[in-house]
Write a protein that holds these residues in place. Structure first.
Motif, PDB file in Angstrom:
ATOM      1  N   GLY A   1      37.720  50.090  36.562  1.00 21.62           N
ATOM      2  CA  GLY A   1      36.581  49.231  36.877  1.00 21.62           C
ATOM      3  C   GLY A   1      37.168  47.705  36.495  1.00 21.62           C
ATOM      4  N   ALA A   2      37.715  47.352  35.316  1.00 18.27           N
ATOM      5  CA  ALA A   2      37.983  45.971  35.003  1.00 18.27           C
ATOM      6  C   ALA A   2      38.940  45.501  35.957  1.00 18.27           C
ATOM      7  CB  ALA A   2      38.523  45.877  33.717  1.00 18.27           C
ATOM      8  N   ILE A   3      39.885  46.041  36.408  1.00 13.04           N
ATOM      9  CA  ILE A   3      40.983  45.745  37.420  1.00 13.04           C
ATOM     10  C   ILE A   3      40.262  45.547  38.797  1.00 13.04           C
ATOM     11  CG2 ILE A   3      42.884  46.232  38.893  1.00 13.04           C
ATOM     12  CD1 ILE A   3      43.613  45.495  36.019  1.00 13.04           C
ATOM     13  N   GLU A   4      39.089  46.359  39.160  1.00 11.92           N
ATOM     14  CA  GLU A   4      38.576  45.895  40.523  1.00 11.92           C
ATOM     15  C   GLU A   4      37.660  45.003  40.374  1.00 11.92           C
ATOM     16  OE1 GLU A   4      37.591  46.734  44.340  1.00 11.92           O
ATOM     17  OE2 GLU A   4      38.992  47.950  43.143  1.00 11.92           O
ATOM     18  N   ARG A   5      36.988  44.782  39.304  1.00 15.74           N
ATOM     19  CA  ARG A   5      36.157  43.427  38.818  1.00 15.74           C
ATOM     20  C   ARG A   5      37.186  42.216  38.929  1.00 15.74           C
ATOM     21  NH1 ARG A   5      31.690  42.132  40.808  1.00 15.74           N
ATOM     22  NH2 ARG A   5      32.772  40.071  40.928  1.00 15.74           N
ATOM     23  N   GLY A   6      38.190  42.430  38.255  1.00 19.03           N
ATOM     24  CA  GLY A   6      38.981  41.142  38.267  1.00 19.03           C
ATOM     25  C   GLY A   6      39.706  40.793  39.495  1.00 19.03           C
ATOM     26  N   SER A   7      39.906  41.833  40.260  1.00 11.91           N
ATOM     27  CA  SER A   7      40.398  41.520  41.644  1.00 11.91           C
ATOM     28  C   SER A   7      39.322  40.756  42.375  1.00 11.91           C
ATOM     29  CB  SER A   7      41.027  42.597  42.369  1.00 11.91           C
ATOM     30  OG  SER A   7      39.911  43.385  42.447  1.00 11.91           O
ATOM     31  N   ALA A   8      38.284  41.320  42.210  1.00 15.97           N
ATOM     32  CA  ALA A   8      36.956  40.491  43.076  1.00 15.97           C
ATOM     33  C   ALA A   8      36.925  39.115  42.559  1.00 15.97           C
ATOM     34  CB  ALA A   8      35.759  41.168  42.763  1.00 15.97           C
ATOM     35  N   TYR A   9      37.047  38.927  41.168  1.00 13.01           N
ATOM     36  CA  TYR A   9      37.066  37.416  40.540  1.00 13.01           C
ATOM     37  C   TYR A   9      38.169  36.675  41.388  1.00 13.01           C
ATOM     38  CZ  TYR A   9      33.794  38.532  36.983  1.00 13.01           C
ATOM     39  OH  TYR A   9      32.743  38.950  36.269  1.00 13.01           O
ATOM     40  N   LEU A  10      39.298  37.084  41.285  1.00 16.27           N
ATOM     41  CA  LEU A  10      40.323  36.498  42.048  1.00 16.27           C
ATOM     42  C   LEU A  10      40.153  36.000  43.474  1.00 16.27           C
ATOM     43  CD1 LEU A  10      43.636  38.377  40.874  1.00 16.27           C
ATOM     44  CD2 LEU A  10      42.566  36.013  40.109  1.00 16.27           C
ATOM     45  N   THR A  11      39.465  36.862  44.185  1.00 16.10           N
ATOM     46  CA  THR A  11      39.046  36.461  45.566  1.00 16.10           C
ATOM     47  C   THR A  11      37.754  35.371  45.695  1.00 16.10           C
ATOM     48  OG1 THR A  11      37.875  38.335  45.939  1.00 16.10           O
ATOM     49  CG2 THR A  11      40.128  38.387  46.727  1.00 16.10           C
ATOM     50  N   GLN A  12      36.922  35.727  44.728  1.00 16.67           N
ATOM     51  CA  GLN A  12      35.733  34.811  44.680  1.00 16.67           C
ATOM     52  C   GLN A  12      36.005  33.338  44.076  1.00 16.67           C
ATOM     53  OE1 GLN A  12      32.780  37.047  42.512  1.00 16.67           O
ATOM     54  NE2 GLN A  12      32.087  38.360  44.296  1.00 16.67           N
ATOM     55  N   PHE A  13      36.854  33.427  43.261  1.00 16.17           N
ATOM     56  CA  PHE A  13      37.098  32.148  42.321  1.00 16.17           C
ATOM     57  C   PHE A  13      38.618  31.869  42.474  1.00 16.17           C
ATOM     58  CE2 PHE A  13      33.525  34.147  40.252  1.00 16.17           C
ATOM     59  CZ  PHE A  13      32.609  32.999  40.656  1.00 16.17           C
ATOM     60  N   PRO A  14      39.209  31.321  43.667  1.00 14.93           N
ATOM     61  CA  PRO A  14      40.748  31.573  43.608  1.00 14.93           C
ATOM     62  C   PRO A  14      41.077  30.151  42.477  1.00 14.93           C
ATOM     63  CG  PRO A  14      39.845  30.366  45.628  1.00 14.93           C
ATOM     64  CD  PRO A  14      38.577  30.838  44.743  1.00 14.93           C
ATOM     65  N   GLY A  15      42.300  30.286  42.186  1.00 10.66           N
ATOM     66  CA  GLY A  15      42.829  29.356  41.124  1.00 10.66           C
ATOM     67  C   GLY A  15      42.686  29.887  39.604  1.00 10.66           C
ATOM     68  N   TRP A  16      42.596  28.765  38.805  1.00 11.73           N
ATOM     69  CA  TRP A  16      42.606  29.002  37.280  1.00 11.73           C
ATOM     70  C   TRP A  16      41.529  29.702  36.768  1.00 11.73           C
ATOM     71  CZ3 TRP A  16      39.960  27.148  32.968  1.00 11.73           C
ATOM     72  CH2 TRP A  16      40.664  27.469  31.868  1.00 11.73           C
ATOM     73  N   GLY A  17      40.331  29.430  37.337  1.00 10.67           N
ATOM     74  CA  GLY A  17      39.200  30.154  36.940  1.00 10.67           C
ATOM     75  C   GLY A  17      39.149  31.436  37.170  1.00 10.67           C
ATOM     76  N   GLY A  18      39.531  32.151  38.515  1.00 11.97           N
ATOM     77  CA  GLY A  18      39.339  33.241  38.730  1.00 11.97           C
ATOM     78  C   GLY A  18      40.565  34.210  37.824  1.00 11.97           C
ATOM     79  N   LYS A  19      41.600  33.503  37.473  1.00 10.97           N
ATOM     80  CA  LYS A  19      42.741  34.203  36.552  1.00 10.97           C
ATOM     81  C   LYS A  19      42.052  34.180  35.190  1.00 10.97           C
ATOM     82  CE  LYS A  19      46.535  32.428  39.376  1.00 10.97           C
ATOM     83  NZ  LYS A  19      47.616  31.670  39.309  1.00 10.97           N
ATOM     84  N   MET A  20      41.285  33.340  34.993  1.00  7.45           N
ATOM     85  CA  MET A  20      40.776  33.591  33.372  1.00  7.45           C
ATOM     86  C   MET A  20      39.670  34.339  33.317  1.00  7.45           C
ATOM     87  SD  MET A  20      42.399  31.503  31.416  1.00  7.45           S
ATOM     88  CE  MET A  20      41.498  31.624  30.089  1.00  7.45           C
ATOM     89  N   LEU A  21      38.837  34.794  34.540  1.00  3.53           N
ATOM     90  CA  LEU A  21      37.949  35.810  34.546  1.00  3.53           C
ATOM     91  C   LEU A  21      38.789  37.180  34.705  1.00  3.53           C
ATOM     92  CD1 LEU A  21      35.206  34.246  36.769  1.00  3.53           C
ATOM     93  CD2 LEU A  21      34.995  34.823  34.521  1.00  3.53           C
ATOM     94  N   PHE A  22      39.507  37.189  35.514  1.00  2.00           N
ATOM     95  CA  PHE A  22      40.461  38.346  35.424  1.00  2.00           C
ATOM     96  C   PHE A  22      41.164  38.769  34.099  1.00  2.00           C
ATOM     97  CE2 PHE A  22      44.460  40.829  35.855  1.00  2.00           C
ATOM     98  CZ  PHE A  22      43.930  41.823  36.902  1.00  2.00           C
ATOM     99  N   LEU A  23      41.449  37.930  33.304  1.00  2.00           N
ATOM    100  CA  LEU A  23      41.923  38.031  31.951  1.00  2.00           C
ATOM    101  C   LEU A  23      40.699  38.696  30.939  1.00  2.00           C
ATOM    102  CD1 LEU A  23      44.739  35.521  31.405  1.00  2.00           C
ATOM    103  CD2 LEU A  23      44.799  37.893  31.804  1.00  2.00           C
ATOM    104  N   ALA A  24      39.788  37.869  31.071  1.00  6.96           N
ATOM    105  CA  ALA A  24      38.578  38.260  30.418  1.00  6.96           C
ATOM    106  C   ALA A  24      38.111  39.872  30.588  1.00  6.96           C
ATOM    107  CB  ALA A  24      37.589  37.491  30.742  1.00  6.96           C
ATOM    108  N   ALA A  25      38.022  40.124  31.989  1.00  8.36           N
ATOM    109  CA  ALA A  25      37.710  41.548  32.499  1.00  8.36           C
ATOM    110  C   ALA A  25      38.685  42.483  31.728  1.00  8.36           C
ATOM    111  CB  ALA A  25      37.578  41.729  33.718  1.00  8.36           C
ATOM    112  N   THR A  26      39.860  42.291  31.816  1.00  7.91           N
ATOM    113  CA  THR A  26      40.909  43.235  31.420  1.00  7.91           C
ATOM    114  C   THR A  26      41.179  43.273  29.930  1.00  7.91           C
ATOM    115  OG1 THR A  26      42.630  41.867  31.942  1.00  7.91           O
ATOM    116  CG2 THR A  26      42.092  43.327  33.750  1.00  7.91           C
ATOM    117  N   GLY A  27      40.946  42.022  29.285  1.00  9.81           N
ATOM    118  CA  GLY A  27      40.821  42.091  27.898  1.00  9.81           C
ATOM    119  C   GLY A  27      39.790  42.773  27.301  1.00  9.81           C
TER     120      GLY A  27
END
Length: 80
Positions: free
Chosen positions: A27-53
């Motif tokens: 679920g976290a990976i799915e949510r993180g990949s959605a963050y990467l598409t919604q927020f491209p760049g640094w912000g999306g990567k940080m949200l992806f790390l927060a979701a998986t962390g």
């Protein structure tokens, strides 16, 4: 009957904990990949790390609780 249903929602073994942590990770990976598409760049990567962390933190807490409950059961069993 209610006790039987209640027992379905209790994590009793490390294997069950691993299955739950795996589901959380999916679920976290799915949510993180959605963050990467919604927020491209640094912000999306940080949200992806927060979701998986958060899965690592939840998994550690689940394993700690299992160990604590096992020690508590063993202490109660040896006391009686």
């Amino acid at each position: 009957m209610l006790q039987k249903i209640k027992r379905l929602f209790v994590i009793k073994t490390r294997f069950e904990a691993c299955l739950i942590i795996y589901a959380l990770a999916l679920g976290a990976i799915e949510r993180g990949s959605a963050y990467l598409t919604q927020f491209p760049g640094w912000g999306g990567k940080m949200l992806f790390l927060a979701a998986t962390g958060s899965v690592f933190l939840a998994g550690a807490k689940i394993f700690d609780c299992l160990r604590f409950e096992k020690e508590k059961r063993e202490a109660e069993h040896s006391a009686t």
